[in-house]
Design an enzyme around this catalytic site. Structure first.
Site, short mmCIF file in Angstrom:
data_model
loop_
_atom_site.label_atom_id
_atom_site.label_comp_id
_atom_site.label_asym_id
_atom_site.label_seq_id
_atom_site.Cartn_x
_atom_site.Cartn_y
_atom_site.Cartn_z
N GLY A 30 0.87 -1.17 0.00
CA GLY A 30 0.00 0.00 0.00
C GLY A 30 0.90 1.21 0.00
CB SER B 73 5.38 2.78 3.80
OG SER B 73 6.05 3.74 3.01
CB CYS C 18 5.09 -3.78 -1.34
SG CYS C 18 5.58 -2.71 -2.66
NE ARG D 118 8.20 5.49 0.54
CZ ARG D 118 7.40 6.55 0.55
NH1 ARG D 118 7.77 7.66 1.13
NH2 ARG D 118 6.22 6.50 -0.02
CB ILE E 75 2.72 -2.06 -7.39
CG1 ILE E 75 2.05 -3.20 -8.13
CG2 ILE E 75 1.96 -0.74 -7.61
CD1 ILE E 75 0.67 -3.56 -7.60
CG HIS F 149 2.14 -6.31 -4.27
ND1 HIS F 149 1.28 -5.83 -3.31
CD2 HIS F 149 2.92 -5.26 -4.61
CE1 HIS F 149 1.52 -4.56 -3.08
NE2 HIS F 149 2.52 -4.19 -3.85
CD GLU G 234 -0.39 -8.79 -2.15
OE1 GLU G 234 0.68 -9.43 -2.11
OE2 GLU G 234 -0.42 -7.54 -2.19
N1 GLN Z 1 5.51 3.00 -2.93
C1 GLN Z 1 4.92 2.50 -1.72
C2 GLN Z 1 5.57 3.10 -0.49
O1 GLN Z 1 6.49 3.84 -0.60
C3 GLN Z 1 4.98 1.00 -1.65
C4 GLN Z 1 4.23 0.41 -2.81
C5 GLN Z 1 3.51 -0.85 -2.53
O2 GLN Z 1 3.30 -1.27 -1.39
N2 GLN Z 1 3.06 -1.46 -3.58
O3 GLN Z 1 5.15 2.86 0.58
#
Ligand code: GLN
Length: 186
Positions: A47, A49, A79, A106, A133, A169, A171
């Site tokens: 998601g 962070s 992630c 990141r 992602i 990911h 999932e």
């Molecule tokens: N870019 C998100 C972050 O910096 C991480 C991306 C992800 O969880 N798919 O938290």
């Protein structure tokens, strides 16, 4: 066995679906009260962070979860979850749980490679599909961290004690091998 899935933001429902298909009971962790339920393992989903870190503090969940991780609850972090565990974030001065001695970058793949899917070798599992992602990768790690997968010289999966951190990911693919491996790990 019950898996507790942090369900504040991001891809928590997808993890839940994977565990349900393996016949494993899941509970969603949405507030401080949920953290007093019994669960045998913890999932920190992907998601954003920064949003997750902020909500963890605002909802007063941060300290309890950090303690649970430090006390050894098996933790699967994907992630954004990896970023929450990292001791240091190379390109951000925020830090979160800091329970894993890794430094992560990141959004490490830049804009052009924002999201991609590939297949790569994962220690003990062979080649598995991996979906990235806006993913982080691990830049440096202490010597007691076990590297589990490397793509183009970048560490994308590693284990430290009870914590398993993945850049990708698992999932979002049909492949259940990571989730199964985590159950063995528990
Ligand atoms: N870019 C998100 C972050 O910096 C991480 C991306 C992800 O969880 N798919 O938290």
């Amino acid at each position: 066995m019950t898996v507790g899935i942090l369900a504040l933001q991001g891809a928590f429902a997808e993890h839940k679906k994977m565990y349900h298909s393996l016949g494993v009971n899941c509970i969603e962790l949405r507030n401080k009260k949920d953290l007093s339920n019994h669960y045998d393992a913890l999932v920190l989903p992907g998601g954003e962070s920064t949003v997750q870190g902020k909500l963890l503090k605002e909802l007063n969940m941060f300290d309890t979860l950090k303690k649970q991780i430090e006390n050894g609850i098996p933790t699967l972090a994907t992630c954004a979850g990896m970023i929450l565990l990292a001791d240091k974030i190379q390109n951000d001065n925020r830090t979160h749980f800091r329970t894993m001695p890794i430094t992560v970058r990141r959004n490490a793949y830049g804009r052009q490679l924002d999201s991609f899917s590939t297949e790569a070798e994962f220690k003990g599992l062979g080649k598995i599909p991996m979906t990235f992602i806006r993913a982080p990768y691990i830049e440096t790690f202490s010597e007691d961290v076990e590297v589990l997968s490397v793509i183009d010289k970048h560490v994308v999966a590693a284990r430290y004690k009870n914590q398993l951190a993945l850049s990708f990911h698992p999932e979002l693919n049909d492949d259940l091998s990571i989730h199964k491996m985590f159950l063995d790990f528990i």
